[in-house]
Structure formats: structure tokens, C-alpha cells
Design an enzyme around this catalytic site. Structure first.
Site, PDB file in Angstrom:
ATOM      1  N   CYS A 176       0.601  -1.027  -0.067  1.00  0.00           N
ATOM      2  CA  CYS A 176      -0.138  -0.102   0.037  1.00  0.00           C
ATOM      3  C   CYS A 176       0.885   1.221   0.121  1.00  0.00           C
ATOM      4  CB  CYS A 176      -0.931   0.013   1.040  1.00  0.00           C
ATOM      5  SG  CYS A 176      -2.035   1.627   1.321  1.00  0.00           S
TER       6      CYS A 176
ATOM      7  N   ASP B 154       0.418   3.790   1.639  1.00  0.00           N
ATOM      8  CA  ASP B 154       0.361   4.341   3.050  1.00  0.00           C
ATOM      9  C   ASP B 154       1.901   4.793   3.557  1.00  0.00           C
ATOM     10  OD1 ASP B 154       0.325   4.616   5.883  1.00  0.00           O
ATOM     11  OD2 ASP B 154      -1.831   3.749   5.705  1.00  0.00           O
TER      12      ASP B 154
ATOM     13  N   ARG C 188       2.983   4.799   6.334  1.00  0.00           N
ATOM     14  CA  ARG C 188       3.425   4.116   7.466  1.00  0.00           C
ATOM     15  C   ARG C 188       3.965   2.620   7.241  1.00  0.00           C
ATOM     16  NH1 ARG C 188      -2.388   4.586  10.224  1.00  0.00           N
ATOM     17  NH2 ARG C 188      -2.941   4.041   8.125  1.00  0.00           N
TER      18      ARG C 188
ATOM     19  N   HIS D 181      -1.902  -3.949   4.866  1.00  0.00           N
ATOM     20  CA  HIS D 181      -1.703  -3.616   6.447  1.00  0.00           C
ATOM     21  C   HIS D 181      -3.010  -3.488   6.896  1.00  0.00           C
ATOM     22  CE1 HIS D 181      -2.723   0.808   5.897  1.00  0.00           C
ATOM     23  NE2 HIS D 181      -2.443   0.535   4.735  1.00  0.00           N
TER      24      HIS D 181
ATOM     25  N   CYS E  71      -6.276  -0.359   7.081  1.00  0.00           N
ATOM     26  CA  CYS E  71      -5.913   0.242   5.613  1.00  0.00           C
ATOM     27  C   CYS E  71      -6.934   1.219   5.421  1.00  0.00           C
ATOM     28  CB  CYS E  71      -5.817  -0.880   4.624  1.00  0.00           C
ATOM     29  SG  CYS E  71      -5.490   0.048   2.862  1.00  0.00           S
TER      30      CYS E  71
HETATM   31 ZN   LIG Z   1      -3.475   1.255   3.168  1.00  0.00          ZN
END
Ligand SMILES: [Zn+2]
Length: 268
Positions: free
Chosen positions: A46, A48, A50, A102, A105
Site C-alpha cells: 500500500c 500508506d 506508515r 496492512h 488500511c
Molecule cells: Zn493502506
């Protein structure tokens, strides 16, 4: 100078310091990378912020080939993802492809709840397809765990999508050794979880997928309890078993669209 320019200056300052430190610790590190990248791993994750592939796995520049998008989706017609996979498999000869979701999400959460977020609605529609395919199971789970269960189901689905891609079918037909794995990362604890969803083209894909879905359902509906399935064989045995005979019994878990073992097994 604005705050945002200050921030960008910081990035360059950190970059200079990092490069200098790397060169001090390992003289010639960067000039060595110029010659060639030889990563053993491809990470499909992803976007993302993080979930940075290298930091999570302790890998250095040159060690992991990365493709990221919103909610780690591999769509059959996505030339971006497919091109990355092809380059990784055919040119870099990676040995492992990890599809990494993750927990928590935001893309999966929006898909689960039908939240409109804009243009990306069309992208996460693919996850809503996963949600709908497993709707009975998801509805049966406690509400707080549904997002994380769907995160794992999405990983399982995308592992299948990678496995049935022409790139992987061709690679396994050539006898190339490359495995696909399904993982999920905990933003809350920094830990990767292996969904034990590894595919190398030698075993029936639908059996591996169904066993993984079964484990996911058990994990989230009966947390902490060991997985015991009767009277059917254990999930691990099902993975090893030859492809089951076709049955007319409908199943909500099996995606109608993904390929059978015949599509992914290497040529005899
Ligand atoms: Zn995500």
C-alpha cells in the site's frame, strides 16, 4: 521562507547526511549500486506512508523492488503493476514477490463501509468486489474486526491476481523459481504477519486460496482457538492435495474469475 520550504530543506539535509554516513560505513556502496540492481524480492504494498518496504524488512537500497498503490491492488489490466512485475520477474529474476497489506488500511476501510472519497472510489471498487465475494463471512464477524479481516482477504485476492497474470504463468512455464507470498503488516506494532499463502505454481492455486480464506475466517471469528476442521482434511493437507473434483455445490468463498491449477502449474 515558508514552513513547507523549511521542511523540504530538511529532506535534502537528511539526504546529504544519510549518503555521507552510508559512504563512511561502507565505502563504495553507491558506486556498487550503479552497476546493477540484483534484488531477490519484490514488494507489492500500500502507498500508506506508515508502511515503508525497506525499513520494515531491514533491506537496503538495491535489495527490494517496490510497487505500491492505494490498498495494494493488482488489477488484471493495470499496466503499471504488470510492467513492474514483469520487469522484476523477467529481468531482475526476483525469487519472492510479497503482496503486503496492512491492518487498518484506509482504502480497505472505505471499501468496506462504502465511504465515498472521490476518484479513488473507482480504484477501491476492486476491494468492494472482494468484500461482496466474502459478504456472508464478513457480516458474520464482530464489527470491530471486519476491516482487518478484509485487509487479509484483499491480500489473498491480490496474491491470486498476481499468480494468474501472464507474467507468472509464463515464468512458471519456463520453470523459473519464483514464489508469491501474502503478508499483512501491523501499523500498531510494526510486525509483519505471514498469511501462509505462498504460491509457486506447483500446487493448485484454488486450494491454497480456499485454505487461506478458511484460516482468515477462523482467525477473526474464533481468535485464539486452534484451527480444527472436521470432517474435512486440515487446511494444510488441503494445500498439498491434488485439485478437487469439480463440484456443483456453490461456494461464496471461491472467486469465479480466477484461474484453476491448470493455468498456473508449470508444464510437465
Ligand atoms: Zn493502506
Amino acid at each position: 521562507m515558508s514552513d513547507s520550504e523549511d521542511t523540504l530543506d530538511d529532506l535534502f539535509a537528511h539526504n546529504r547526511a544519510w549518503a555521507a554516513q552510508m559512504e563512511r560505513d561502507r565505502p563504495g556502496f553507491f558506486t556498487g549500486l550503479v552497476k546493477q540492481q540484483t534484488p531477490r524480492y519484490m514488494w507489492i504494498g500500500c502507498s500508506d506512508s506508515r508502511v515503508p518496504a525497506n525499513q520494515i524488512t531491514g533491506l537496503e537500497p538495491g535489495e527490494v523492488f517496490v510497487h505500491r498503490n492505494v490498498a495494494n491492488i493488482v488489477v488484471h489490466s493495470d499496466l503499471n503493476a504488470l510492467s513492474a512485475i514483469q520487469f522484476a520477474v523477467e529481468h531482475l529474476k526476483v525469487e519472492h514477490i510479497m503482496v503486503v497489506g496492512h491492518y487498518g488500511c484506509a482504502g480497505v476501510k472505505a471499501a468496506l463501509n462504502g465511504t465515498r472519497i472521490g476518484l479513488a472510489d473507482n480504484w477501491i471498487r476492486h476491494i468492494q468486489d472482494v468484500r461482496d465475494r466474502h459478504g456472508v463471512m464478513i457480516d458474520s464477524l464482530p464489527e470491530p474486526v471486519r476491516v482487518d479481516a478484509l485487509c487479509e482477504l484483499n491480500v489473498a485476492e491480490q496474491v491470486v491476481n498476481v499468480a494468474v497474470s501472464t507474467v507468472m504463468v509464463d515464468a512458471w512455464s519456463r520453470g523459473q523459481k519464483v514464489r508469491i507470498h501474502g503478508w499483512c503488516y501491523g501499523v500498531h506494532d510494526g510486525l509483519l504477519q505471514d498469511l501462509r499463502l505462498s504460491v509457486d505454481g506447483s500446487k493448485p492455486l484454488d486450494a491454497i486460496y480456499k485454505a487461506a480464506v478458511q484460516r482468515i475466517r477462523h482467525k477473526w471469528s474464533k481468535p485464539g482457538e486452534p484451527l480444527v476442521i472436521t470432517p474435512r482434511p486440515r487446511a494444510e493437507a488441503a494445500v498439498q492435495a491434488p485439485p478437487p473434483a469439480p463440484t456443483s455445490q456453490p461456494t461464496l468463498e471461491a472467486p469465479a474469475a480466477f484461474g484453476t491449477a491448470d493455468h498456473v502449474s508449470p508444464a510437465p
